[in-house]
Enzyme design. Structure first.
Site, PDB file in Angstrom:
ATOM      1  N   CYS A 152       0.883  -1.164   0.000  1.00 43.03           N
ATOM      2  CA  CYS A 152       0.000   0.000   0.000  1.00 43.03           C
ATOM      3  C   CYS A 152       0.920   1.213   0.000  1.00 43.03           C
ATOM      4  CB  CYS A 152      -0.832  -0.078   1.285  1.00 43.03           C
ATOM      5  SG  CYS A 152      -2.104   1.144   1.421  1.00 43.03           S
ATOM      6  N   CYS A 187      -7.254   4.986  -7.903  1.00 43.00           N
ATOM      7  CA  CYS A 187      -6.990   5.590  -6.595  1.00 43.00           C
ATOM      8  C   CYS A 187      -6.956   7.105  -6.681  1.00 43.00           C
ATOM      9  CB  CYS A 187      -5.658   5.078  -6.056  1.00 43.00           C
ATOM     10  SG  CYS A 187      -5.467   5.428  -4.305  1.00 43.00           S
TER      11      CYS A 187
HETATM   12  C1  FAD Z   1      -4.020   4.763   5.368  1.00 43.14           C
HETATM   13  C2  FAD Z   1      -4.723   4.146   4.202  1.00 43.14           C
HETATM   14  C3  FAD Z   1      -5.344   4.959   3.260  1.00 43.14           C
HETATM   15  C4  FAD Z   1      -5.993   4.408   2.165  1.00 43.14           C
HETATM   16  N1  FAD Z   1      -6.581   5.242   1.261  1.00 43.14           N
HETATM   17  C5  FAD Z   1      -7.224   4.719   0.202  1.00 43.14           C
HETATM   18  C6  FAD Z   1      -7.872   5.575  -0.729  1.00 43.14           C
HETATM   19  O1  FAD Z   1      -7.828   6.787  -0.604  1.00 43.14           O
HETATM   20  N2  FAD Z   1      -8.532   5.033  -1.770  1.00 43.14           N
HETATM   21  C7  FAD Z   1      -8.597   3.688  -1.928  1.00 43.14           C
HETATM   22  O2  FAD Z   1      -9.216   3.234  -2.881  1.00 43.14           O
HETATM   23  N3  FAD Z   1      -7.992   2.840  -1.067  1.00 43.14           N
HETATM   24  C8  FAD Z   1      -7.312   3.329  -0.007  1.00 43.14           C
HETATM   25  N4  FAD Z   1      -6.708   2.466   0.884  1.00 43.14           N
HETATM   26  C9  FAD Z   1      -6.712   1.020   0.605  1.00 43.14           C
HETATM   27  C10 FAD Z   1      -8.014   0.296   1.034  1.00 43.14           C
HETATM   28  O3  FAD Z   1      -9.133   0.876   0.385  1.00 43.14           O
HETATM   29  C11 FAD Z   1      -8.231   0.315   2.532  1.00 43.14           C
HETATM   30  O4  FAD Z   1      -7.167  -0.354   3.180  1.00 43.14           O
HETATM   31  C12 FAD Z   1      -9.542  -0.344   2.966  1.00 43.14           C
HETATM   32  O5  FAD Z   1      -9.805  -0.010   4.314  1.00 43.14           O
HETATM   33  C13 FAD Z   1      -9.527  -1.849   2.832  1.00 43.14           C
HETATM   34  O6  FAD Z   1     -10.814  -2.348   3.085  1.00 43.14           O
HETATM   35  P1  FAD Z   1     -11.047  -3.790   3.748  1.00 43.14           P
HETATM   36  O7  FAD Z   1     -12.509  -3.934   3.876  1.00 43.14           O
HETATM   37  O8  FAD Z   1     -10.291  -4.816   3.007  1.00 43.14           O
HETATM   38  O9  FAD Z   1     -10.360  -3.689   5.175  1.00 43.14           O
HETATM   39  P2  FAD Z   1     -10.698  -2.680   6.448  1.00 43.14           P
HETATM   40  O10 FAD Z   1     -11.394  -1.491   5.914  1.00 43.14           O
HETATM   41  O11 FAD Z   1      -9.417  -2.576   7.116  1.00 43.14           O
HETATM   42  O12 FAD Z   1     -11.737  -3.539   7.268  1.00 43.14           O
HETATM   43  C14 FAD Z   1     -11.397  -4.723   7.922  1.00 43.14           C
HETATM   44  C15 FAD Z   1     -12.337  -4.902   9.102  1.00 43.14           C
HETATM   45  O13 FAD Z   1     -12.200  -6.227   9.625  1.00 43.14           O
HETATM   46  C16 FAD Z   1     -12.211  -6.176  11.035  1.00 43.14           C
HETATM   47  N5  FAD Z   1     -11.538  -7.364  11.563  1.00 43.14           N
HETATM   48  C17 FAD Z   1     -10.227  -7.715  11.434  1.00 43.14           C
HETATM   49  N6  FAD Z   1     -10.005  -8.885  12.048  1.00 43.14           N
HETATM   50  C18 FAD Z   1     -11.187  -9.296  12.574  1.00 43.14           C
HETATM   51  C19 FAD Z   1     -11.589 -10.435  13.316  1.00 43.14           C
HETATM   52  N7  FAD Z   1     -10.738 -11.415  13.660  1.00 43.14           N
HETATM   53  N8  FAD Z   1     -12.888 -10.526  13.709  1.00 43.14           N
HETATM   54  C20 FAD Z   1     -13.770  -9.558  13.378  1.00 43.14           C
HETATM   55  N9  FAD Z   1     -13.432  -8.458  12.670  1.00 43.14           N
HETATM   56  C21 FAD Z   1     -12.159  -8.332  12.263  1.00 43.14           C
HETATM   57  C22 FAD Z   1     -11.500  -4.868  11.358  1.00 43.14           C
HETATM   58  O14 FAD Z   1     -11.842  -4.419  12.673  1.00 43.14           O
HETATM   59  C23 FAD Z   1     -12.046  -3.946  10.255  1.00 43.14           C
HETATM   60  O15 FAD Z   1     -13.229  -3.310  10.654  1.00 43.14           O
HETATM   61  C24 FAD Z   1      -6.028   2.990   1.996  1.00 43.14           C
HETATM   62  C25 FAD Z   1      -5.393   2.182   2.933  1.00 43.14           C
HETATM   63  C26 FAD Z   1      -4.740   2.740   4.009  1.00 43.14           C
HETATM   64  C27 FAD Z   1      -4.054   1.814   5.007  1.00 43.14           C
END
Ligand code: FAD
Length: 431
Positions: free
Chosen positions: A164, A358
């Protein structure tokens, strides 16, 4: 009646829950399990870290919004997934049985791979910060306020194995903008240290003109950089970096001094998911087919950062492919249709587009990239800069949080972000 459980209520999980609820008849039960009782809009965390947002503006309590849509919710982490028995165990010992499981648990932030790195609150050594969670961003802001009284060098970047990079660039430019507004930038040398082989690689082998545009932006903002950087350890105020050449041999050793640092860590899959036999690759990312379906367990689907995607290319210091919002949105749409089809005895063949799109804020301007498909050669491969991206990013935040509160399965990326980028239509989705 089928019971569908979504584990992880983030950028992927909550839209998945809403879309599944909307597609499936009322006779089916939909449940969300999340480690916290709130949703956080991760893309806004860099703004929290410099005080441009308050926590309340980018977090949303989950329970009331899911209840309105008839979706059950448990604010507990899953500790064990017994995939052969279709059963989950939560931290308080509660067990839940499912017919279909959707895993959207995002990343485990693997700070421990570099001794000394990462916030103490997440098991790190405490010498570098992160903006990967709202808690981490708030910790940065607390230190930043002390730093402003006595500024000094800053190091920002990404650790070996990171997948990332957009947020690292974004944060460097946001911090630069904030310091210039405060008229303190002249007291803060900024060094960008990254595992990418060149500036603008982004884990994607570059996108359009990303190399020269980001290099130019960094030069204009007086930032130095070290690429092919294998950060090996961090001590108080010192980052130890082995820089490799393009063939992977040691080129130079660096000891980069800093007063404040934000380094994005490598990601892994979360423990409960990684522990399921045959579900994941060695780093704990879920192995799925092109229909988002586990290769080992046919009633498990997965989307978001937690799925395994091969790197776009091999780099001297390992880098991974980023999983961005549009890609995640397309994965989630495919899962909802595939569960519906599977329930109705039809072949579950919907596919996400997995295209990388992005928007990266730069404080007062921004950069957008579109890589369709992710792996070159591409049909669309462009990188553009402008104030409109900064505004589009703010709009993205507002629309996404509104979507979470309204409980709609509205595809934000296709409707708003792509329109803002002038890309109204992509390849047809299967459904
Ligand atoms: C700082 C940052 C900025 C970013 N900015 C952008 C952007 O501007 N545009 C873009 O397109 N992408 C962006 N990204 C990339 C991506 O869109 C994000 O990382 C996004 O949050 C990923 O979504 P997700 O649903 O995979 O994970 P997350 O949004 O991280 O959600 C995962 C969820 O699972 C839960 N969880 C984890 N383990 C467990 C468990 N054992 N039991 C129950 N719940 C659990 C967590 O609490 C969390 O709520 C960014 C990433 C980062 C790190």
């Amino acid at each position: 009646m089928a019971h569908i459980i979504i584990v992880g209520a983030g950028i992927g999980g909550l839209p998945a829950a809403y879309e599944i609820r909307e597609l499936l008849g009322k006779e089916h039960r939909v449940t969300v399990v999340n480690a916290t009782d709130y949703f956080q809009f991760v893309p806004s965390n860099p703004w929290i870290a410099v005080g441009w947002r308050e926590r309340e503006q980018i977090t949303v309590p989950i329970a009331p919004y899911l209840a309105r849509k008839g979706i059950d919710f448990f604010a507990k982490a899953v500790t064990t997934i017994d995939a052969p028995a279709n059963r989950l165990t939560l931290t308080d010992g509660t067990t839940l049985e499912y017919d279909y499981l959707v895993i959207t648990t995002g990343p485990k932030l693997s700070f421990s791979e570099v001794p000394g790195a990462g916030p103490v609150s997440s098991g790190g050594g405490g010498f570098t910060h992160s903006v990967c969670s709202v808690d981490h961003a708030q910790e940065f802001f607390a230190d930043y306020q002390k730093f402003l009284e006595n500024p000094g060098p800053v190091v920002i970047g990404a650790m070996p194995g990171a997948s990332c990079f957009g947020p690292a660039y974004e944060f460097a430019f946001i911090l630069d903008t904030d310091l210039r507004k405060r008229k303190l930038r002249h007291m803060v040398p900024i060094t960008y240290v990254t595992s990418e082989p060149y500036i603008g690689h982004l884990g994607l082998g570059g996108v359009g003109d990303s190399k020269s545009m980001l290099e130019s932006e960094m030069r204009n903002r007086d930032m130095k950089w070290i690429t092919n950087a294998k950060t090996t350890r961090v001590e108080d105020g010192k980052l130890f970096v082995t820089q490799l050449d393009d063939l992977g041999a040691v080129y130079k050793e660096h000891e980069v001094g800093f007063k404040l640092s934000m380094m994005l860590p490598a990601f892994k899959g979360v423990d409960a998911v990684a522990a399921v036999p045959n579900l994941c690759n060695p780093r704990g990312f879920v192995l799925i087919d092109e229909h988002q379906r586990s290769k080992a367990y046919r009633n498990i689907f997965s989307a978001g950062v937690c799925v395994a995607i091969p790197p776009v290319e091999t780099t001297p210091v390992p880098t991974g492919t980023p999983k961005t919002g549009y890609m995640i949105e397309s994965m989630v749409g495919a899962i909802a249709h595939n569960i519906l089809d599977d329930l109705n005895g039809r072949p579950a063949e919907a596919k996400g587009t997995w295209n990388a799109i992005c928007l990266a804020d730069m404080g007062d301007t921004g950069a957008a990239f579109v890589a369709l498909p992710q792996i070159p050669p591409r049909n669309v491969n462009w990188f553009k800069k402008g104030k409109w991206v900064h505004l589009a990013k703010i709009a993205f935040e507002k629309y996404f949080i509104r979507k979470i509160k309204n409980g709609t399965s509205e595809p934000i990326y296709e409707k708003y972000v792509l329109k803002a980028l002038g890309i109204v239509r992509l390849a047809d989705r299967k459904k």
